[in-house]
Design a protein around this motif. Structure first.
Motif, PDB file in Angstrom:
ATOM      1  N   PHE A 200      12.500  -2.333  50.757  1.00 34.31           N
ATOM      2  CA  PHE A 200      11.707  -2.077  49.552  1.00 34.31           C
ATOM      3  C   PHE A 200      11.578  -3.396  48.805  1.00 34.31           C
ATOM      4  O   PHE A 200      12.576  -4.106  48.600  1.00 34.31           O
ATOM      5  N   ALA A 201      10.355  -3.739  48.399  1.00 30.85           N
ATOM      6  CA  ALA A 201      10.136  -5.007  47.691  1.00 30.85           C
ATOM      7  C   ALA A 201       9.096  -4.810  46.596  1.00 30.85           C
ATOM      8  O   ALA A 201       8.171  -4.009  46.734  1.00 30.85           O
ATOM      9  N   SER A 202       9.267  -5.534  45.518  1.00 29.13           N
ATOM     10  CA  SER A 202       8.284  -5.492  44.435  1.00 29.13           C
ATOM     11  C   SER A 202       8.114  -6.882  43.843  1.00 29.13           C
ATOM     12  O   SER A 202       9.041  -7.703  43.844  1.00 29.13           O
ATOM     13  N   LYS A 203       6.896  -7.136  43.370  1.00 29.21           N
ATOM     14  CA  LYS A 203       6.537  -8.397  42.718  1.00 29.21           C
ATOM     15  C   LYS A 203       6.947  -9.616  43.541  1.00 29.21           C
ATOM     16  O   LYS A 203       7.604 -10.545  43.045  1.00 29.21           O
ATOM     17  N   MET A 204       6.544  -9.615  44.791  1.00 26.15           N
ATOM     18  CA  MET A 204       6.873 -10.724  45.687  1.00 26.15           C
ATOM     19  C   MET A 204       6.328 -12.051  45.158  1.00 26.15           C
ATOM     20  O   MET A 204       5.182 -12.130  44.731  1.00 26.15           O
ATOM     21  N   GLY A 205       7.174 -13.078  45.181  1.00 28.39           N
ATOM     22  CA  GLY A 205       6.770 -14.409  44.764  1.00 28.39           C
ATOM     23  C   GLY A 205       6.731 -14.623  43.271  1.00 28.39           C
ATOM     24  O   GLY A 205       6.372 -15.712  42.807  1.00 28.39           O
ATOM     25  N   MET A 206       7.099 -13.594  42.496  1.00 23.54           N
ATOM     26  CA  MET A 206       7.114 -13.714  41.043  1.00 23.54           C
ATOM     27  C   MET A 206       8.554 -13.798  40.532  1.00 23.54           C
ATOM     28  O   MET A 206       9.506 -13.545  41.281  1.00 23.54           O
ATOM     29  N   LYS A 207       8.723 -14.146  39.256  1.00 26.53           N
ATOM     30  CA  LYS A 207      10.064 -14.282  38.702  1.00 26.53           C
ATOM     31  C   LYS A 207      10.837 -12.975  38.754  1.00 26.53           C
ATOM     32  O   LYS A 207      12.061 -12.962  38.863  1.00 26.53           O
ATOM     33  N   GLU A 208      10.109 -11.853  38.700  1.00 27.97           N
ATOM     34  CA  GLU A 208      10.751 -10.543  38.696  1.00 27.97           C
ATOM     35  C   GLU A 208      10.926  -9.967  40.101  1.00 27.97           C
ATOM     36  O   GLU A 208      11.222  -8.784  40.273  1.00 27.97           O
ATOM     37  N   THR A 212      15.344  -4.937  48.364  1.00 25.78           N
ATOM     38  CA  THR A 212      16.549  -4.242  48.811  1.00 25.78           C
ATOM     39  C   THR A 212      16.290  -3.571  50.151  1.00 25.78           C
ATOM     40  O   THR A 212      15.157  -3.190  50.461  1.00 25.78           O
ATOM     41  N   ARG A 213      17.341  -3.422  50.954  1.00 26.00           N
ATOM     42  CA  ARG A 213      17.252  -2.686  52.208  1.00 26.00           C
ATOM     43  C   ARG A 213      17.767  -1.263  52.046  1.00 26.00           C
ATOM     44  O   ARG A 213      17.841  -0.516  53.020  1.00 26.00           O
ATOM     45  N   SER A 214      18.144  -0.887  50.851  1.00 25.93           N
ATOM     46  CA  SER A 214      18.691   0.440  50.599  1.00 25.93           C
ATOM     47  C   SER A 214      17.717   1.279  49.769  1.00 25.93           C
ATOM     48  O   SER A 214      17.323   0.865  48.674  1.00 25.93           O
ATOM     49  N   LEU A 215      17.357   2.446  50.258  1.00 25.76           N
ATOM     50  CA  LEU A 215      16.498   3.341  49.483  1.00 25.76           C
ATOM     51  C   LEU A 215      17.171   3.754  48.180  1.00 25.76           C
ATOM     52  O   LEU A 215      16.508   3.988  47.172  1.00 25.76           O
ATOM     53  N   ASP A 216      18.496   3.848  48.198  1.00 28.80           N
ATOM     54  CA  ASP A 216      19.226   4.268  46.999  1.00 28.80           C
ATOM     55  C   ASP A 216      19.165   3.214  45.890  1.00 28.80           C
ATOM     56  O   ASP A 216      19.283   3.543  44.706  1.00 28.80           O
ATOM     57  N   GLU A 217      18.983   1.948  46.276  1.00 31.02           N
ATOM     58  CA  GLU A 217      18.948   0.872  45.281  1.00 31.02           C
ATOM     59  C   GLU A 217      17.542   0.637  44.731  1.00 31.02           C
ATOM     60  O   GLU A 217      17.373  -0.090  43.754  1.00 31.02           O
TER      61      GLU A 217
END
Length: 236
Positions: A200-208, A212-217
């Motif tokens: 799971f990844a969000s805002k790739m290449g940004m400061k934020e 994670t590889r965990s669905l729970d996280e």
């Protein structure tokens, strides 16, 4: 002489991930076309591209309504297409900025289609960009496909049941816009007989940026710029 239109993919978020060709064009065009919601002037694509722009480049913001009404959307595409045509008819070279790639879930694809309908002979060049899922794969050393494997790209706006049916025929998959139905998607993935390796990844290449590889996280309410990589390959 009419100006030239460029559809520029600015990548997922890091200004250094633009291609050399994209950077050269952005440093030469007269007008930068930045899409934004009609409710504000924010443009992440413009923020990413800004280091590559000419100091005197003029920014024209094109407002697009956040609506699913076909008539409302069509009127907006046509209005913005005519604004772009006016800039080109004035002899200005213009670059339309888009996150990721211009022809993958992008506003530029709709604009280009409208321009082609209004003026089929209009000169335009599409410059591809690095996608968010390619950036996420690189950051996590996730192999997206190898050998005879296939790779399925899905929008997260589909319901979880349909997602499961699609995944049945996929060796590996990418889910873009994973924010809409994320809770349902997560629960559906947990019920699969063989659970895929997940990123799971969000805002790739940004400061934020968050990975994670965990669905729970993963957050319960992800941001718009969220995606998932699902593979049968062992993580590196």
């Amino acid at each position: 002489m009419s100006g030239h239109l460029y559809g520029i993919g600015v990548g997922p978020g890091d200004p250094e991930l633009l291609t050399i060709k994209a950077a050269k064009i952005l440093g030469s065009v007269d007008v930068i076309l930045a899409a934004s919601s009609t409710k504000n002037d924010d443009s992440m694509a413009l923020d990413i591209a800004r280091p590559h722009l000419r100091p005197d480049a003029r920014v024209v913001r094109l407002g697009f309504p956040m609506s699913r009404d076909e008539g409302t959307l069509q009127a907006a595409w046509e209005e913005n297409a005519r604004l772009v045509m006016a800039e080109l008819d004035a002899g200005h070279d213009a670059a339309f900025l888009t996150l990721g790639d211009p022809l993958l879930y992008s506003t530029f694809a709709y604009l280009l289609r409208t321009l082609r309908r209004l003026d089929p002979g209009r000169a335009a060049t599409v410059v591809p960009g690095i996608t968010s899922f390619q950036a996420a794969a690189a950051a996590t050393e996730t192999v997206l496909a190898e050998g005879s494997q296939n790779l399925l790209i899905l929008p997260g706006i589909r319901d979880a049941g349909e997602l499961r049916r699609n995944l049945d025929g996929a060796d590996n998959a990418v889910i873009l816009k994973a924010y809409t139905n994320f809770s349902a998607i997560r629960e559906e993935l947990r019920t699969l007989p063989t659970r895929p390796h997940c990123v799971f990844a969000s805002k790739m290449g940004m400061k934020e940026q968050f990975i994670t590889r965990s669905l729970d996280e993963a957050p319960d309410n992800p941001t718009y710029l969220s995606l998932m990589l699902l593979t049968g390959n062992e993580p590196r």
